[in-house]
Design an enzyme around this catalytic site. Sequence first.
Site, PDB file in Angstrom:
ATOM      1  N   CYS A  37      19.843  22.075  18.761  1.00 60.00           N
ATOM      2  CA  CYS A  37      19.840  20.979  19.731  1.00 60.00           C
ATOM      3  C   CYS A  37      18.518  20.948  20.495  1.00 60.00           C
ATOM      4  CB  CYS A  37      21.013  21.128  20.695  1.00 60.00           C
ATOM      5  SG  CYS A  37      21.301  19.666  21.731  1.00 60.00           S
ATOM      6  N   CYS A  38      18.053  22.103  20.945  1.00 61.99           N
ATOM      7  CA  CYS A  38      16.773  22.172  21.657  1.00 61.99           C
ATOM      8  C   CYS A  38      15.620  21.771  20.746  1.00 61.99           C
ATOM      9  CB  CYS A  38      16.540  23.579  22.197  1.00 61.99           C
ATOM     10  SG  CYS A  38      17.490  24.006  23.673  1.00 61.99           S
ATOM     11  N   CYS A  76      24.125  22.570  29.508  1.00 60.80           N
ATOM     12  CA  CYS A  76      23.714  23.959  29.294  1.00 60.80           C
ATOM     13  C   CYS A  76      23.195  24.623  30.562  1.00 60.80           C
ATOM     14  CB  CYS A  76      22.644  24.022  28.201  1.00 60.80           C
ATOM     15  SG  CYS A  76      23.152  23.326  26.620  1.00 60.80           S
ATOM     16  N   CYS A  90      19.130  20.910  30.829  1.00 56.56           N
ATOM     17  CA  CYS A  90      20.085  19.870  30.455  1.00 56.56           C
ATOM     18  C   CYS A  90      21.446  20.159  31.083  1.00 56.56           C
ATOM     19  CB  CYS A  90      20.221  19.807  28.935  1.00 56.56           C
ATOM     20  SG  CYS A  90      18.739  19.239  28.085  1.00 56.56           S
ATOM     21  N   CYS A 122      14.204  27.692  25.456  1.00 57.70           N
ATOM     22  CA  CYS A 122      14.529  26.482  24.697  1.00 57.70           C
ATOM     23  C   CYS A 122      13.651  26.319  23.470  1.00 57.70           C
ATOM     24  CB  CYS A 122      14.418  25.251  25.579  1.00 57.70           C
ATOM     25  SG  CYS A 122      12.788  25.025  26.303  1.00 57.70           S
TER      26      CYS A 122
END
Length: 239
Positions: free
Chosen positions: A126-127, A212, A209, A235
């Site tokens: 995702c990062c 998270c 985010c 990240c």
Amino acid sequence: MSTATPAIADLTPDELRAFAEQAGRELEGAHPSEILAWAGRTFGDDLVVASSMGDEVLVDLVAKAVPGANVIFLDTGYHFAETIGTRDYYADFTDIRLRTVLPLRTVAEQDAEHGPRLHDRDPNLCCALRKVEPLERGLAPYTAWVTGMRREDAPTRTDIPVVGWDAKRSKVKLNPIAAWTQADVDAYVAEHHVVLNPLRQAGYASIGCAPCTRATAPGEDPRAGRWSGTSKTECGLHT
């Protein structure tokens, strides 16, 4: 700001690396404003600041030391509303040129391709999709970039220089507040009335985010609120 000097523009990557490392040695111990002013004179429009708007002190310093500086903000699609509001304040009321960089896919498109809540199942991916790839695009036109990293932030950051070399991207990387402690940051905020992300008042010591990031308890490590309950600490932007 002026454009980068021909001397800098004509350096090979090896020469630029040596230049950056020498500058890091010479500027160690200098005030962040002095480091930023040097960077502005040296790189001109080839300098860019990467801000998450969780590094408000850095943006305030930049606006004053390098008026008209380029700043990029990575809008992951998962930011807190307070973070977007902080971005808008600095874009509208300080002397920076802010550009928002978006991921290649919206959150909905990513969900369709990888399934919902990828940040829970594979936060590294995702990062990579929503932070790292957009950063690569955002930094591509520039010779040097500035971050708000500090040595006391995490064990992985204890030896970062104030000016160094980003070997992954072949760019000069500046960390002007690397040596500042939280007490230094707090003192600057108080003296200069820095506008902070409102999440600070809710106990968010490190802001990322929304899915998270959590608030931290008094005395808890400031980074404990990032990817809480996992072994993830970075990240990928700085590794």
